[in-house]
Design an enzyme around this catalytic site. Sequence first.
Site, PDB file in Angstrom:
ATOM      1  N   PRO A  39       0.791  -1.233   0.000  1.00  0.00           N
ATOM      2  CA  PRO A  39       0.000   0.000   0.000  1.00  0.00           C
ATOM      3  C   PRO A  39       0.827   1.287   0.000  1.00  0.00           C
ATOM      4  O   PRO A  39       1.875   1.368   0.625  1.00  0.00           O
ATOM      5  CB  PRO A  39      -0.831  -0.103   1.283  1.00  0.00           C
ATOM      6  CG  PRO A  39      -0.190  -1.152   2.105  1.00  0.00           C
ATOM      7  CD  PRO A  39       0.509  -2.075   1.167  1.00  0.00           C
ATOM      8  N   ASN A  40       0.295   2.239  -0.740  1.00  0.00           N
ATOM      9  CA  ASN A  40       0.817   3.611  -0.850  1.00  0.00           C
ATOM     10  C   ASN A  40       2.063   3.725  -1.734  1.00  0.00           C
ATOM     11  O   ASN A  40       2.541   4.832  -1.989  1.00  0.00           O
ATOM     12  CB  ASN A  40       1.091   4.221   0.539  1.00  0.00           C
ATOM     13  CG  ASN A  40      -0.161   4.254   1.385  1.00  0.00           C
ATOM     14  OD1 ASN A  40      -1.181   4.794   0.950  1.00  0.00           O
ATOM     15  ND2 ASN A  40      -0.131   3.670   2.573  1.00  0.00           N
ATOM     16  N   ARG A  59       4.922  10.996  -2.697  1.00  0.00           N
ATOM     17  CA  ARG A  59       4.725  10.593  -1.295  1.00  0.00           C
ATOM     18  C   ARG A  59       5.997  10.845  -0.484  1.00  0.00           C
ATOM     19  O   ARG A  59       7.022  10.179  -0.695  1.00  0.00           O
ATOM     20  CB  ARG A  59       4.386   9.100  -1.233  1.00  0.00           C
ATOM     21  CG  ARG A  59       4.254   8.570   0.167  1.00  0.00           C
ATOM     22  CD  ARG A  59       4.219   7.055   0.202  1.00  0.00           C
ATOM     23  NE  ARG A  59       4.036   6.581   1.556  1.00  0.00           N
ATOM     24  CZ  ARG A  59       4.290   5.355   1.960  1.00  0.00           C
ATOM     25  NH1 ARG A  59       4.713   4.439   1.113  1.00  0.00           N
ATOM     26  NH2 ARG A  59       4.096   5.013   3.226  1.00  0.00           N
ATOM     27  N   TYR A 109      11.041   8.710   0.968  1.00  0.00           N
ATOM     28  CA  TYR A 109      10.963   7.625  -0.013  1.00  0.00           C
ATOM     29  C   TYR A 109      11.653   7.961  -1.341  1.00  0.00           C
ATOM     30  O   TYR A 109      11.698   7.116  -2.235  1.00  0.00           O
ATOM     31  CB  TYR A 109       9.492   7.250  -0.250  1.00  0.00           C
ATOM     32  CG  TYR A 109       8.837   6.709   1.006  1.00  0.00           C
ATOM     33  CD1 TYR A 109       9.183   5.446   1.491  1.00  0.00           C
ATOM     34  CD2 TYR A 109       7.908   7.462   1.725  1.00  0.00           C
ATOM     35  CE1 TYR A 109       8.618   4.952   2.650  1.00  0.00           C
ATOM     36  CE2 TYR A 109       7.332   6.971   2.883  1.00  0.00           C
ATOM     37  CZ  TYR A 109       7.686   5.722   3.344  1.00  0.00           C
ATOM     38  OH  TYR A 109       7.132   5.231   4.497  1.00  0.00           O
ATOM     39  N   ASN A 132       8.254  -5.416  -1.492  1.00  0.00           N
ATOM     40  CA  ASN A 132       8.151  -4.310  -0.534  1.00  0.00           C
ATOM     41  C   ASN A 132       6.736  -4.353   0.027  1.00  0.00           C
ATOM     42  O   ASN A 132       5.794  -3.887  -0.621  1.00  0.00           O
ATOM     43  CB  ASN A 132       8.428  -2.957  -1.193  1.00  0.00           C
ATOM     44  CG  ASN A 132       8.475  -1.850  -0.153  1.00  0.00           C
ATOM     45  OD1 ASN A 132       7.981  -2.026   0.962  1.00  0.00           O
ATOM     46  ND2 ASN A 132       9.056  -0.718  -0.505  1.00  0.00           N
ATOM     47  N   ALA A 146       3.391  -0.925   4.580  1.00  0.00           N
ATOM     48  CA  ALA A 146       2.910  -1.001   5.967  1.00  0.00           C
ATOM     49  C   ALA A 146       2.521  -2.419   6.377  1.00  0.00           C
ATOM     50  O   ALA A 146       2.564  -2.755   7.574  1.00  0.00           O
ATOM     51  CB  ALA A 146       1.729  -0.054   6.158  1.00  0.00           C
ATOM     52  N   GLU A 159      12.981  -9.343   0.890  1.00  0.00           N
ATOM     53  CA  GLU A 159      12.175  -8.209   1.378  1.00  0.00           C
ATOM     54  C   GLU A 159      12.961  -6.923   1.132  1.00  0.00           C
ATOM     55  O   GLU A 159      14.169  -6.894   1.386  1.00  0.00           O
ATOM     56  CB  GLU A 159      11.936  -8.405   2.889  1.00  0.00           C
ATOM     57  CG  GLU A 159      11.186  -7.270   3.561  1.00  0.00           C
ATOM     58  CD  GLU A 159      11.130  -7.445   5.088  1.00  0.00           C
ATOM     59  OE1 GLU A 159      11.633  -8.463   5.605  1.00  0.00           O
ATOM     60  OE2 GLU A 159      10.601  -6.528   5.749  1.00  0.00           O
ATOM     61  N   HIS A 209      12.960  -2.457   1.363  1.00  0.00           N
ATOM     62  CA  HIS A 209      12.379  -1.177   1.794  1.00  0.00           C
ATOM     63  C   HIS A 209      13.217  -0.054   1.214  1.00  0.00           C
ATOM     64  O   HIS A 209      14.455  -0.154   1.163  1.00  0.00           O
ATOM     65  CB  HIS A 209      12.358  -1.069   3.324  1.00  0.00           C
ATOM     66  CG  HIS A 209      11.562  -2.150   3.957  1.00  0.00           C
ATOM     67  ND1 HIS A 209      10.194  -2.141   3.970  1.00  0.00           N
ATOM     68  CD2 HIS A 209      11.939  -3.300   4.546  1.00  0.00           C
ATOM     69  CE1 HIS A 209       9.757  -3.238   4.547  1.00  0.00           C
ATOM     70  NE2 HIS A 209      10.790  -3.972   4.914  1.00  0.00           N
ATOM     71  N   ARG A 251      13.487   4.505  11.990  1.00  0.00           N
ATOM     72  CA  ARG A 251      12.276   5.338  12.005  1.00  0.00           C
ATOM     73  C   ARG A 251      11.424   5.033  13.248  1.00  0.00           C
ATOM     74  O   ARG A 251      11.946   4.559  14.255  1.00  0.00           O
ATOM     75  CB  ARG A 251      11.520   5.131  10.690  1.00  0.00           C
ATOM     76  CG  ARG A 251      12.363   5.538   9.466  1.00  0.00           C
ATOM     77  CD  ARG A 251      11.622   5.329   8.163  1.00  0.00           C
ATOM     78  NE  ARG A 251      10.404   6.135   8.116  1.00  0.00           N
ATOM     79  CZ  ARG A 251       9.402   5.926   7.252  1.00  0.00           C
ATOM     80  NH1 ARG A 251       9.507   4.937   6.362  1.00  0.00           N
ATOM     81  NH2 ARG A 251       8.338   6.685   7.260  1.00  0.00           N
TER      82      ARG A 251
HETATM   83  C1  DHK Z   1       7.332   1.587   2.897  1.00  0.00           C
HETATM   84  C2  DHK Z   1       6.219   1.873   3.618  1.00  0.00           C
HETATM   85  O1  DHK Z   1       5.079   2.216   3.010  1.00  0.00           O
HETATM   86  C3  DHK Z   1       6.241   1.878   5.082  1.00  0.00           C
HETATM   87  O2  DHK Z   1       4.993   1.517   5.639  1.00  0.00           O
HETATM   88  C4  DHK Z   1       7.346   1.008   5.661  1.00  0.00           C
HETATM   89  C5  DHK Z   1       8.567   1.062   3.502  1.00  0.00           C
HETATM   90  C6  DHK Z   1       8.667   1.314   4.988  1.00  0.00           C
HETATM   91  C7  DHK Z   1       9.784   1.496   2.709  1.00  0.00           C
HETATM   92  O3  DHK Z   1      10.687   2.100   3.240  1.00  0.00           O
HETATM   93  O4  DHK Z   1       9.838   1.184   1.513  1.00  0.00           O
HETATM   94  O5  DHK Z   1       7.426   1.230   7.035  1.00  0.00           O
END
Ligand code: DHK
Length: 163
Positions: free
Chosen positions: A24-25, A32, A37, A88, A91, A112, A114, A121
């Site tokens: 998500p997101n 974002r 990010y 990835n 959340a 995995e 990120h 964080r």
């Molecule tokens: C991405 C997210 O959306 C967060 O919820 C994770 C991760 C970290 C990232 O760093 O890619 O906590």
Amino acid sequence: MPDPGPEAGVPHGRATTVLVLNGPNLGRLGSREPEIYGSATLADIAAACAELGAELGLKVDVRQTDDEAELVGWVHEAAELRLPIVLNPAAFTHYSYALRDALAMRTAPLVEVHLSNPAARESFRHTSVVAGVADGTIAGFGQQSYLLALRAVASLLSGRTLG
Ligand code: DHK
């Protein structure tokens, strides 16, 4: 679904498909919280993954969803076809036991990733319920995290990772 056979996902003479799955997101990357990010969009990351994948002999299939059920369905597909995954979970990393249980069924490599470094964080990001069923985790390198993960998958597929 028919039995994919022992070599599924790792065919000879044509590229192995790697699923690059995003939770998500992550479809909002670029706009974002770029200070966390980065400024690359998911399309930018997909293009970079495809380019490196071609070098490594991997076909890259990049997907994103905000929906836990859809993501779990893609992991079932990977388990059936024995496809390696770069994931990835966003959340979902921190609380989705459904995703973890789905991932536990697969046998092909799982890395995995990120973009940020969750360990640096908020405390709720310090737990990954996914890490324990992954071959490894790469975090904190922005879009390079994905490229390092693809290299790790290539290495795992060739059996050279622990050499
Ligand atoms: C991405 C997210 O959306 C967060 O919820 C994770 C991760 C970290 C990232 O760093 O890619 O906590």
